[in-house]
Design an enzyme around this catalytic site. Structure first.
Site, mmCIF file in Angstrom:
data_model
loop_
_atom_site.group_PDB
_atom_site.id
_atom_site.type_symbol
_atom_site.label_atom_id
_atom_site.label_comp_id
_atom_site.label_asym_id
_atom_site.label_seq_id
_atom_site.Cartn_x
_atom_site.Cartn_y
_atom_site.Cartn_z
ATOM 1 N N HIS A 21 5.307 5.727 13.316
ATOM 2 C CA HIS A 21 6.536 6.212 12.274
ATOM 3 C C HIS A 21 6.626 5.291 10.952
ATOM 4 C CE1 HIS A 21 11.009 7.534 11.345
ATOM 5 N NE2 HIS A 21 10.930 6.255 10.921
ATOM 6 N N GLU A 22 6.619 4.007 11.300
ATOM 7 C CA GLU A 22 6.811 2.975 9.965
ATOM 8 C C GLU A 22 5.524 3.065 9.089
ATOM 9 O OE1 GLU A 22 9.494 1.923 9.353
ATOM 10 O OE2 GLU A 22 10.396 2.278 11.108
ATOM 11 N N HIS A 25 6.003 5.702 6.476
ATOM 12 C CA HIS A 25 6.486 5.016 5.253
ATOM 13 C C HIS A 25 5.698 4.018 4.501
ATOM 14 C CE1 HIS A 25 10.393 6.728 6.562
ATOM 15 N NE2 HIS A 25 10.607 5.737 7.621
#
Length: 427
Positions: A21-22, A25
């Site tokens: 997920h990170e 980003h």
């Protein structure tokens, strides 16, 4: 031992999901020239880190999440470069403190690499990239399972016949009390292995269609079954009884009851089937996320010895324990255990996608909503020929973000305690 191994494997899968997920980003932020100072999995004290370029990559002590740190998350106050305005209002102090902390991370040489300076569509991509990574992972796992392994699909062949009629809330559904009525299927003479050809004069192509027809019927209906190569017509007198709703198992409705359980078989799905199934998963997950506040009384009740439902919310501890339970389950083949663990992991990633898209700070959806509002304001200003209103000041929402964070923390602790004292079990 298998339980412990399963817990560890599934826990590592959850950590990978967080890091994945990170990574979304991080990649999007670097693509648009935003300086990222930290990429961390976990919270609290750093237990390992390594710096590469502008970014410190590391692991934190508390593995219940992750984050990346981008400079310039909040724009400076209008007509003021940086600084804190003294105010007696606590929420004003929160706003100014957040703005000042954001400004302190910006070195003079990085003044052009701040998050708020990017156009709204770029900021939206940066914030949506994290949840989309979870969606990609979930869809990839589900697709591989559905197309490669198959989906357990109920058929029109009878697996078992209920001997009697019991209330849907009966604690023991395996044994019939002496005063129990025989089920309509048992009274009509259904047998395991019967394949239902017609119900009330109509042919049905799937168990789901037949189930809806049964639930919507009453009285005596003819049922044609294929038994040992021959067709047999049975007369079934359906009764009306309270049963859980198909789309909401905790709610009951009065429907027609026959008393049959279908056999299931693995059916490999095509692209259309995969799309329908995953679409159903997304809809169900969104519904469960919306229902989270309603589950608080059930969680409190479970902590003090009440029933913990299988669809109860779980955290990292509870999900990891489910992974251990799946790996150590008896009577299930190794392939099925592996598929169940991957299904659980895909479900967690789907939940992370839906949850993070909620339009509230500090979730990703809150930043997306702020960027969308800024874009709307700027377009409207151009339309009516007014000055550009500038970046939307998300720092003003920090008091709300702190309040939402406290609610999330309290809810997470409630789920954690429930996962420890009264965990969800699958078998």
């Amino acid at each position: 031992m298998l339980v412990v191994v399963g817990i560890v494997i599934f826990f590592l899968g959850l950590l990978f999901s967080i890091a994945w997920h990170e990574l979304g980003h991080l990649a999007a932020a670097k693509l648009f020239g935003i300086k990222v100072t930290q990429y961390m999995v976990g919270f609290g004290r750093t237990i390992w880190s390594r710096r590469k370029g502008d970014t410190e990559y590391g692991l934190k002590l508390i593995p219940f999440g992750g984050y990346i740190r981008m400079i310039g998350m909040f724009p400076p106050k209008k007509d003021e470069k940086y600084g804190r305005t003294a105010s007696s209002a606590p929420w004003r102090a929160m706003i100014e403190d957040a703005r000042q902390m954001s400004a302190e991370e910006v070195a003079p040489e990085d003044a052009h690499r701040q998050f708020y300076q990017r156009s709204p569509w770029k900021r939206i991509i940066v914030m949506v990239a994290g949840p989309v990574m979870n969606l990609i992972l979930a869809v990839s796992i589900f697709t591989a399972i559905l197309m490669g392994h198959g989906l357990n699909t109920p058929t029109l062949t009878v697996s078992s016949v209920s001997a009697c009629v019991l209330p849907a809330t009966a604690p023991d559904t395996e044994h019939c009390p002496p005063d129990a009525l025989p089920s309509p299927a048992a009274a009509a003479g259904f047998r395991p292995g019967d394949r239902i050809v017609e119900f009330n004069g109509r042919h049905y192509g799937s168990w789901e269609e037949l189930q809806l027809a049964i639930r919507g019927s009453a009285g005596t209906v003819p049922v044609v079954v294929e038994r040992d190569g021959q067709r047999v017509t049975l007369q079934a007198t359906l009764m009306q009884t309270d049963r859980p709703k198909l789309d909401s198992p905790r709610e009951f409705e009065k429907v027609g009851f026959l008393g049959l359980t279908p056999t299931t078989e693995l059916v490999k799905q095509d692209f259309a089937g995969v799309a329908r199934t995953i679409g159903g998963f997304v809809t169900l997950t969104a519904q469960k996320v919306i229902e989270l506040p309603e589950r608080v009384p059930d969680l409190v009740d479970a902590i003090f010895g009440g029933e913990r439902h299988q669809d109860s919310p779980v955290g990292i501890v509870g999900a990891s324990r489910l992974g251990g339970e799946v790996l150590a389950s008896d009577g299930v083949g190794v392939d099925d255990r592996i598929m169940m663990m991957f299904n659980l992991l895909a479900g967690v990633n789907l939940s992370l996608f839906v949850f993070n898209m909620l339009p509230v700070l500090p979730l990703d959806g809150g930043h997306i909503a702020g960027a969308l509002w800024e874009s709307i304001r700027r377009r409207f200003a151009r339309l009516v020929r007014r000055p550009d209103p500038g970046p939307f000041d998300t720092a003003r929402l920090m008091p709300l973000a702190y309040a939402v964070s406290l609610v999330f923390i309290a809810y997470s602790l409630l789920v954690l305690v429930a996962d420890i004292v009264n965990p969800v079990t699958l078998f």
